[in-house]
Motif scaffolding. Structure first.
Motif, PDB file in Angstrom:
ATOM      1  N   VAL A  19      28.966  41.335  51.071  1.00 22.33           N
ATOM      2  CA  VAL A  19      29.670  40.760  49.917  1.00 22.33           C
ATOM      3  C   VAL A  19      29.748  39.238  50.040  1.00 22.33           C
ATOM      4  O   VAL A  19      29.476  38.512  49.076  1.00 22.33           O
ATOM      5  N   VAL A  20      30.093  38.747  51.222  1.00 20.97           N
ATOM      6  CA  VAL A  20      30.212  37.296  51.419  1.00 20.97           C
ATOM      7  C   VAL A  20      28.859  36.613  51.213  1.00 20.97           C
ATOM      8  O   VAL A  20      28.750  35.622  50.482  1.00 20.97           O
ATOM      9  N   VAL A  21      27.814  37.141  51.837  1.00 19.92           N
ATOM     10  CA  VAL A  21      26.482  36.543  51.688  1.00 19.92           C
ATOM     11  C   VAL A  21      26.022  36.630  50.235  1.00 19.92           C
ATOM     12  O   VAL A  21      25.454  35.679  49.694  1.00 19.92           O
ATOM     13  N   ASP A  22      26.297  37.746  49.593  1.00 17.88           N
ATOM     14  CA  ASP A  22      25.923  37.923  48.188  1.00 17.88           C
ATOM     15  C   ASP A  22      26.580  36.860  47.313  1.00 17.88           C
ATOM     16  O   ASP A  22      25.924  36.267  46.447  1.00 17.88           O
ATOM     17  N   GLN A  23      27.859  36.609  47.526  1.00 18.77           N
ATOM     18  CA  GLN A  23      28.569  35.644  46.696  1.00 18.77           C
ATOM     19  C   GLN A  23      28.173  34.201  46.990  1.00 18.77           C
ATOM     20  O   GLN A  23      28.210  33.357  46.099  1.00 18.77           O
ATOM     21  N   PHE A  33      28.681  26.970  34.378  1.00 18.47           N
ATOM     22  CA  PHE A  33      28.426  27.553  35.704  1.00 18.47           C
ATOM     23  C   PHE A  33      29.712  27.859  36.459  1.00 18.47           C
ATOM     24  O   PHE A  33      29.898  28.965  36.948  1.00 18.47           O
ATOM     25  N   TRP A  34      30.603  26.880  36.589  1.00 17.53           N
ATOM     26  CA  TRP A  34      31.782  27.085  37.441  1.00 17.53           C
ATOM     27  C   TRP A  34      32.706  28.159  36.884  1.00 17.53           C
ATOM     28  O   TRP A  34      33.260  28.954  37.654  1.00 17.53           O
ATOM     29  N   THR A  35      32.876  28.206  35.577  1.00 16.40           N
ATOM     30  CA  THR A  35      33.688  29.275  34.987  1.00 16.40           C
ATOM     31  C   THR A  35      33.058  30.631  35.281  1.00 16.40           C
ATOM     32  O   THR A  35      33.741  31.583  35.664  1.00 16.40           O
ATOM     33  N   SER A  36      31.746  30.707  35.120  1.00 14.26           N
ATOM     34  CA  SER A  36      31.028  31.960  35.388  1.00 14.26           C
ATOM     35  C   SER A  36      31.123  32.340  36.862  1.00 14.26           C
ATOM     36  O   SER A  36      31.363  33.497  37.205  1.00 14.26           O
ATOM     37  N   TYR A  37      30.916  31.360  37.731  1.00 13.61           N
ATOM     38  CA  TYR A  37      30.927  31.643  39.173  1.00 13.61           C
ATOM     39  C   TYR A  37      32.310  32.081  39.645  1.00 13.61           C
ATOM     40  O   TYR A  37      32.441  33.071  40.367  1.00 13.61           O
ATOM     41  N   LYS A  38      33.350  31.377  39.235  1.00 13.21           N
ATOM     42  CA  LYS A  38      34.710  31.743  39.660  1.00 13.21           C
ATOM     43  C   LYS A  38      35.089  33.145  39.172  1.00 13.21           C
ATOM     44  O   LYS A  38      35.666  33.930  39.925  1.00 13.21           O
ATOM     45  N   THR A  39      34.755  33.432  37.934  1.00 15.43           N
ATOM     46  CA  THR A  39      35.030  34.768  37.401  1.00 15.43           C
ATOM     47  C   THR A  39      34.199  35.806  38.154  1.00 15.43           C
ATOM     48  O   THR A  39      34.694  36.876  38.517  1.00 15.43           O
ATOM     49  N   GLY A  40      32.942  35.469  38.412  1.00  7.66           N
ATOM     50  CA  GLY A  40      32.046  36.379  39.106  1.00  7.66           C
ATOM     51  C   GLY A  40      32.462  36.686  40.530  1.00  7.66           C
ATOM     52  O   GLY A  40      32.296  37.810  41.006  1.00  7.66           O
ATOM     53  N   TRP A  98      32.471  40.405  41.030  1.00  2.97           N
ATOM     54  CA  TRP A  98      31.357  40.912  41.826  1.00  2.97           C
ATOM     55  C   TRP A  98      31.743  41.283  43.244  1.00  2.97           C
ATOM     56  O   TRP A  98      31.152  42.200  43.823  1.00  2.97           O
ATOM     57  N   SER A  99      32.706  40.601  43.828  1.00  2.09           N
ATOM     58  CA  SER A  99      33.124  40.971  45.184  1.00  2.09           C
ATOM     59  C   SER A  99      33.620  42.411  45.205  1.00  2.09           C
ATOM     60  O   SER A  99      33.264  43.190  46.096  1.00  2.09           O
ATOM     61  N   THR A 100      34.398  42.758  44.217  1.00  2.00           N
ATOM     62  CA  THR A 100      34.916  44.127  44.119  1.00  2.00           C
ATOM     63  C   THR A 100      33.786  45.126  43.847  1.00  2.00           C
ATOM     64  O   THR A 100      33.668  46.150  44.512  1.00  2.00           O
ATOM     65  N   MET A 101      32.955  44.806  42.874  1.00  2.00           N
ATOM     66  CA  MET A 101      31.884  45.728  42.495  1.00  2.00           C
ATOM     67  C   MET A 101      30.838  45.891  43.610  1.00  2.00           C
ATOM     68  O   MET A 101      30.348  46.990  43.848  1.00  2.00           O
ATOM     69  N   GLY A 109      24.360  48.572  35.851  1.00  2.00           N
ATOM     70  CA  GLY A 109      25.498  49.084  35.088  1.00  2.00           C
ATOM     71  C   GLY A 109      26.693  48.148  35.161  1.00  2.00           C
ATOM     72  O   GLY A 109      27.364  47.866  34.164  1.00  2.00           O
ATOM     73  N   VAL A 110      26.937  47.631  36.346  1.00  2.00           N
ATOM     74  CA  VAL A 110      28.022  46.678  36.535  1.00  2.00           C
ATOM     75  C   VAL A 110      27.670  45.358  35.841  1.00  2.00           C
ATOM     76  O   VAL A 110      28.521  44.720  35.214  1.00  2.00           O
ATOM     77  N   ALA A 111      26.401  44.972  35.940  1.00  2.00           N
ATOM     78  CA  ALA A 111      25.947  43.732  35.303  1.00  2.00           C
ATOM     79  C   ALA A 111      26.089  43.814  33.787  1.00  2.00           C
ATOM     80  O   ALA A 111      26.246  42.782  33.127  1.00  2.00           O
TER      81      ALA A 111
END
Length: 176
Positions: A87-91, A123-130, A134-137, A156-158
């Motif tokens: 999860v950390v590497v993914d984010q 970008f930053w709004t998208s990244y912070k929300t993501g 995404w960490s949860t998903m 499906g999550v995307a």
């Protein structure tokens, strides 16, 4: 269900990439019909959906398929330590790349003069929300979904997150 599992086992790449792309482009359709268009008689902008599908297929689906395979090889298993590492590497790596590919790719396909304008503004709004979403998903994906089906699960999550991105992208004002 057995047929779907057999298809994923026999053709994991095709099943995952096609499934992801279909779900990714459905997000744009949903955004157009429900979120963006107040007038129910307004038609679907199929060119826009085709552009979203193109970015989804050419980058997102293929990238995610390879990325998830690489993550599983580097950090195998579904234990807490492996899932947390994934999860950390993914984010830190995949999230900025995929968000950037979305905004810049669509701007490119729309022949915009400034390919980076949407990216700079959103970008930053998208990244912070993501990061929250995404960490949860991804924790669910890495701990509960078999590796052969992770890309299509991600699709499906995307679908949900891409609805957000498509809607955010349609906003004309600069977001902070």
């Amino acid at each position: 269900m057995n047929r779907a599992q057999a298809a994923f086992r026999a053709h994991p790449y095709i099943s995952n990439v096609v499934g992801y792309t279909a779900l990714f482009s459905c997000a744009d359709l949903f955004q157009q019909r429900v979120l963006r268009r107040q007038d129910s008689s307004a038609g679907v902008d199929w060119h826009q959906t085709a552009r979203v599908a193109t970015v989804g297929f050419c980058f997102h689906a293929n990238f995610n398929y390879q990325w998830l395979r690489w993550l599983e090889r580097m950090l195998p298993g579904g234990g807490v330590k492996a899932v947390t590492g994934k999860v950390v590497v993914d984010q830190l790596v995949a999230a900025p790349l995929t968000i950037s590919a979305f905004y810049i790719g669509l701007s490119f396909l729309e022949n915009k003069d400034n390919l980076f304008q949407d990216w700079k503004e959103k970008f930053w709004t998208s990244y912070k929300t993501g990061v929250v979403f995404w960490s949860t998903m991804q924790a669910v994906n890495f701990s509960l979904v078999p590796p052969m089906a992770r890309t299509v699960f991600l699709g499906g999550v995307a679908l949900v997150f891409t609805i957000f991105l498509c809607h955010l992208r349609q906003q004309d004002h600069k977001l902070e």
